[in-house]
Design a protein around this motif. Structure first.
Motif, PDB file in Angstrom:
ATOM      1  N   ARG A 108      -7.042  13.546   3.247  1.00  0.00           N
ATOM      2  CA  ARG A 108      -6.755  14.985   3.216  1.00  0.00           C
ATOM      3  C   ARG A 108      -7.290  15.622   4.490  1.00  0.00           C
ATOM      4  O   ARG A 108      -8.330  15.207   4.990  1.00  0.00           O
ATOM      5  CB  ARG A 108      -7.429  15.632   1.995  1.00  0.00           C
ATOM      6  CG  ARG A 108      -7.109  14.978   0.687  1.00  0.00           C
ATOM      7  CD  ARG A 108      -5.676  15.056   0.314  1.00  0.00           C
ATOM      8  NE  ARG A 108      -5.174  16.418   0.220  1.00  0.00           N
ATOM      9  CZ  ARG A 108      -3.918  16.722  -0.140  1.00  0.00           C
ATOM     10  NH1 ARG A 108      -3.051  15.763  -0.411  1.00  0.00           N
ATOM     11  NH2 ARG A 108      -3.541  17.963  -0.226  1.00  0.00           N
ATOM     12  N   ASP A 143       0.890  -1.163   0.000  1.00  0.00           N
ATOM     13  CA  ASP A 143       0.000   0.000   0.000  1.00  0.00           C
ATOM     14  C   ASP A 143       0.930   1.215   0.000  1.00  0.00           C
ATOM     15  O   ASP A 143       1.575   1.515   0.995  1.00  0.00           O
ATOM     16  CB  ASP A 143      -0.873  -0.051   1.258  1.00  0.00           C
ATOM     17  CG  ASP A 143      -1.743   1.180   1.439  1.00  0.00           C
ATOM     18  OD1 ASP A 143      -1.610   2.149   0.670  1.00  0.00           O
ATOM     19  OD2 ASP A 143      -2.555   1.188   2.402  1.00  0.00           O
ATOM     20  N   THR A 144       1.004   1.882  -1.148  1.00  0.00           N
ATOM     21  CA  THR A 144       2.047   2.889  -1.349  1.00  0.00           C
ATOM     22  C   THR A 144       1.487   4.291  -1.189  1.00  0.00           C
ATOM     23  O   THR A 144       0.606   4.699  -1.948  1.00  0.00           O
ATOM     24  CB  THR A 144       2.636   2.753  -2.763  1.00  0.00           C
ATOM     25  OG1 THR A 144       1.594   3.004  -3.715  1.00  0.00           O
ATOM     26  CG2 THR A 144       3.201   1.354  -3.006  1.00  0.00           C
ATOM     27  N   ASP A 152      -2.125  15.910   4.130  1.00  0.00           N
ATOM     28  CA  ASP A 152      -2.802  14.723   4.661  1.00  0.00           C
ATOM     29  C   ASP A 152      -2.730  14.683   6.183  1.00  0.00           C
ATOM     30  O   ASP A 152      -1.754  15.144   6.777  1.00  0.00           O
ATOM     31  CB  ASP A 152      -2.135  13.445   4.136  1.00  0.00           C
ATOM     32  CG  ASP A 152      -2.556  13.115   2.720  1.00  0.00           C
ATOM     33  OD1 ASP A 152      -3.538  13.702   2.231  1.00  0.00           O
ATOM     34  OD2 ASP A 152      -1.910  12.252   2.099  1.00  0.00           O
ATOM     35  N   THR A 168       1.604  13.425  -6.321  1.00  0.00           N
ATOM     36  CA  THR A 168       2.190  14.050  -7.514  1.00  0.00           C
ATOM     37  C   THR A 168       3.425  14.852  -7.094  1.00  0.00           C
ATOM     38  O   THR A 168       4.458  14.839  -7.759  1.00  0.00           O
ATOM     39  CB  THR A 168       1.153  15.004  -8.157  1.00  0.00           C
ATOM     40  OG1 THR A 168      -0.050  14.269  -8.391  1.00  0.00           O
ATOM     41  CG2 THR A 168       1.667  15.580  -9.467  1.00  0.00           C
TER      42      THR A 168
END
Ligand code: PRX
Length: 676
Positions: free
Chosen positions: A545, A440-441, A530, A445
């Motif tokens: 977020r 789970d990465t 986050d 961006t």
């Protein structure tokens, strides 16, 4: 055959039991593997033995060493790649501006292609591509090199050179990879606009970066129909005076209007070009690409990445996280229009000399088993997709994957949003047959490459947690007011304390916004936007977020947490929750729920779901409203558009900007969804 079967069974991923008494260590044998946290999924021993990083002890050593001297660590990684001239300084850090491998000269296209041509990889498949109609193309490293060189020469013939911006608006065809590699080869800066975006998105992005050429296709195949890309480009280019040339790659064969002097067919342009084009030695900090991502305001941010650092980050993370092996077929299902496709379809895998699978179309065309059919046909070993896709697979039913031989798979990955543990377990059991580790990465961006993720041969995984930072990466969960780390188990803001090579260098043309958005929330640290929790075992749990956090009676609730609880109910396929103003509690939770096929909505089910959430998290998390809906509004990258849901839940007639919405009909359906 029987032997092979036995091996698979033996390598099933075990769930650790902390209570198991450690066995005494026989003299002279290797020390026992460190104990995993209770309930964690331990990598199968057969996997660990052959992995790049084989144990937690190895991971911890790497991370410790990288912490002692991050610059030395990253320089060691960068040295595995080709540099025309060495750097004089690994890092120049004038916060918030970083320069990595200062003075070094390299070329990412060279590292993805030429570097492999003198090795056994020359005739290895670099890209295995499958079109939506079922056509297949394989490009070896040698062939891809030739295609890239021809197109780089063609770009040059159009007057495109170092530093020029090239907009790219294509479907998922091999020429898209060729285009960005050709730009990187000559030092032109690409800006890929996702092929599902509309005219205005192209216009805004071309304006912002002042692109001088645009590369497109006649059309793209999507669910059996042609998406007329060139037509959209024609409308956009009318409003883009900086565009001098349009290159059109023929894919769907639909009629397109060609504007004489401005428009060129790809095949005609490359026909006369040589298949060699020396890669330009570029400064390590030379701009590689701009990729636009949405921010809290309407104007997208042009995230700016440069050459040497991005190359180093994507190279290392592809190798360690996907544990790439020469014989693997690796498949990332993202679109190259998003950063995941840039970093993990093209640059990272090719820098490693891997075979990267690329698929053009929709996951449910012609039937919901298309992905599983592709895995079976191409014997895919590593599969990387998004939680939103996994939830769709769950909704469509496990009969689809069950029809196919998925035994080639050895590793699974997810990216893009928190994955709810239910979906994780389904992925693990139904797709991975309980023998494939899941990575789970977590990344963005802006970060360019993966930041927090399990290393598949080392890290025991906890469903729903992206686990631990990669070597060379130093995140922390901090208090908003003080900027200091919060105690384990408490929620705070996720920040990154030290610069890393693939970090964004800025927002194109807007340094003030860059500083405001990322560097002003917590002094001296990169703010990710986050929220997260680090647990007592050092595992990071991304809450989502921070603007997706709902405060109910003074308690913070992550939207992902409540959604996960809803999705763990057997009737629910997907859920999105938002905060709605409430007189008593400040905010209350409203949930939009899609049901699995064959499940009927109704008041009884609403009550059941409310009770279920109360049971899973606590009464505080109980949704006040539940609305059943056929689908949720999503951006084309699969993110749920909570802003639209908020507008709908608060009864607004005029709803906000919908330009990135994938399916407009969903809005009408949502407005009809009953409340209660
Ligand atoms: O909120 C996090 C979420 O996606 C955001 C980054 O989005 P984008 O720039 O579009 O890049 C997506 C592909 C890297 C993050 O701020 N996100 C991404 N991966 C995860 C995630 N949230 C939780 N777990 C993840 N694995």
């Amino acid at each position: 055959m029987a032997k092979a079967k036995k091996k698979v069974a033996k390598s099933k991923q075990g769930v650790s039991k902390k209570t198991a008494r450690p066995k005494p260590r026989p003299q002279g044998k290797k020390p026992p593997r460190p104990q995993a946290p209770a309930g964690a999924y331990v990598p199968p021993e057969t996997f660990s033995r052959r992995a790049h990083v084989k144990s937690m002890a190895e991971y911890e050593k790497l991370h410790r060493e990288s912490a002692k001297n991050p610059e030395k660590f990253w320089a060691g990684v960068a040295k595995e790649l080709h540099w025309f001239e060495p750097w004089t300084k690994a890092l120049e850090w004038k916060a918030p501006h970083a320069k990595w491998f200062v003075g070094g000269k390299t070329n990412l296209s060279y590292n993805c292609l030429d570097r492999h041509l003198s090795t056994h990889r020359r005739n290895k498949a670099a890209i295995v591509w499958e079109g939506e109609p079922g056509d297949v193309r394989t490009l070896t490293y040698q062939q891809l090199h030739s295609e890239v060189c021809r197109f780089a020469n063609a770009l040059k013939s159009l007057g495109v050179g170092k530093g020029d911006r090239v907009a790219v608006y294509m479907g998922m065809v091999p020429e898209l990879a060729v285009t960005i590699l050709a730009c990187a080869r000559i030092g032109a800066i690409h800006s890929v606009v996702f092929g599902g975006f509309s005219t205005n998105a192209i216009v805004d992005r071309v304006h912002d970066c002042q692109a001088k050429a645009i590369v497109t296709c006649d059309g793209a195949w999507r669910r059996g129909s042609v998406v007329p890309l060139k037509k959209t480009v024609d409308e956009a280019v009318e409003k883009c005076p900086t565009i001098e040339n349009v290159v059109v790659c023929r894919r769907t064969g639909n009629d397109v209007a060609m504007h004489p002097g401005r428009d060129h067919w790809w095949h005609e342009l490359v026909a006369g070009e040589k298949d060699t084009c020396p890669a330009t030695p570029l400064d390590s900090e030379h701009s590689l690409f701009i990729l636009y991502t949405s921010g809290s305001t309407g104007k997208p941010k042009g995230i700016h990445h440069t050459t040497g650092g991005y190359m180093t980050g994507t190279y290392l993370t592809s190798k360690l996280v996907f544990d790439l092996r020469d014989e693997d077929v690796y498949w990332c299902t993202a679109d190259i229009g998003w950063v995941t496709g840039h970093s993990y379809i093209v640059y990272g895998p090719l820098a490693n000399g891997a075979t990267s699978m690329m698929y053009e179309g929709a996951p449910n065309h012609p039937a919901p088993d298309r992905f599983w059919e592709i895995i079976e046909r191409h014997k895919v070993n590593v599969f990387y997709t998004a939680p939103t896709a996994i939830r769709a697979f769950i909704k469509w039913g496990e009969q689809h994957p069950n029809k196919h031989d998925l035994s080639s798979l050895r590793l699974l990955g997810t990216v893009g949003e928190p994955i709810n543990p239910e979906a994780w377990r389904w992925y693990h059991a139904v797709i991975g047959h309980k023998r494939c580790p899941i990575v789970d990465t977590w990344w963005q961006t802006e970060t360019g490459s993966i930041m927090i993720s399990p290393l598949p041969g080392a890290t025991p995984t906890k469903p729903g947690s992206a686990t631990m930072p990669l070597p060379g990466i130093f995140p922390e969960v901090v208090d908003k007011a003080t900027g200091k780390a919060v105690p384990d188990g408490e929620q705070g803001l996720l920040v990154v304390r030290k610069p890393w090579p693939s970090m964004l260098r800025g927002i194109w043309g807007d340094d003030k916004r860059f500083k405001d958005v990322y560097w002003s929330a917590v002094e001296g640290s990169y703010f990710t936007g986050d929220g997260a929790v680090k647990d007592a075992d050092g595992y990071f749990w991304i809450i989502g977020r921070v603007d997706d956090v709902i405060i109910v009676s003074g308690h913070n609730l992550g939207t992902a947490e409540v959604e996960s609880a809803l999705v763990s109910h057997p009737s629910v396929a997907e859920a999105a929750v938002i905060g709605v103003p409430d007189e008593m509690t400040g905010h209350a939770i409203a949930a939009f729920v899609t049901l699995k096929d064959g499940k009927a909505p109704g008041d009884a089910l609403k009550d059941e779901l409310k009770a279920h959430v109360a049971h899973e998290i606590g009464p505080i998390a109980k949704p006040k409203q539940i609305r059943f809906t056929g689908a949720l509004p999503k951006t084309r990258s699969g993110k749920i558009m909570r802003r639209l849901l908020r507008d709908i839940a608060s009864g607004k007639q005029q709803i906000g900007d919908t330009t990135t919405l994938e399916d407009y009909s969903i809005l009408a359906k949502l407005k009809e969804s009953d409340e209660g």
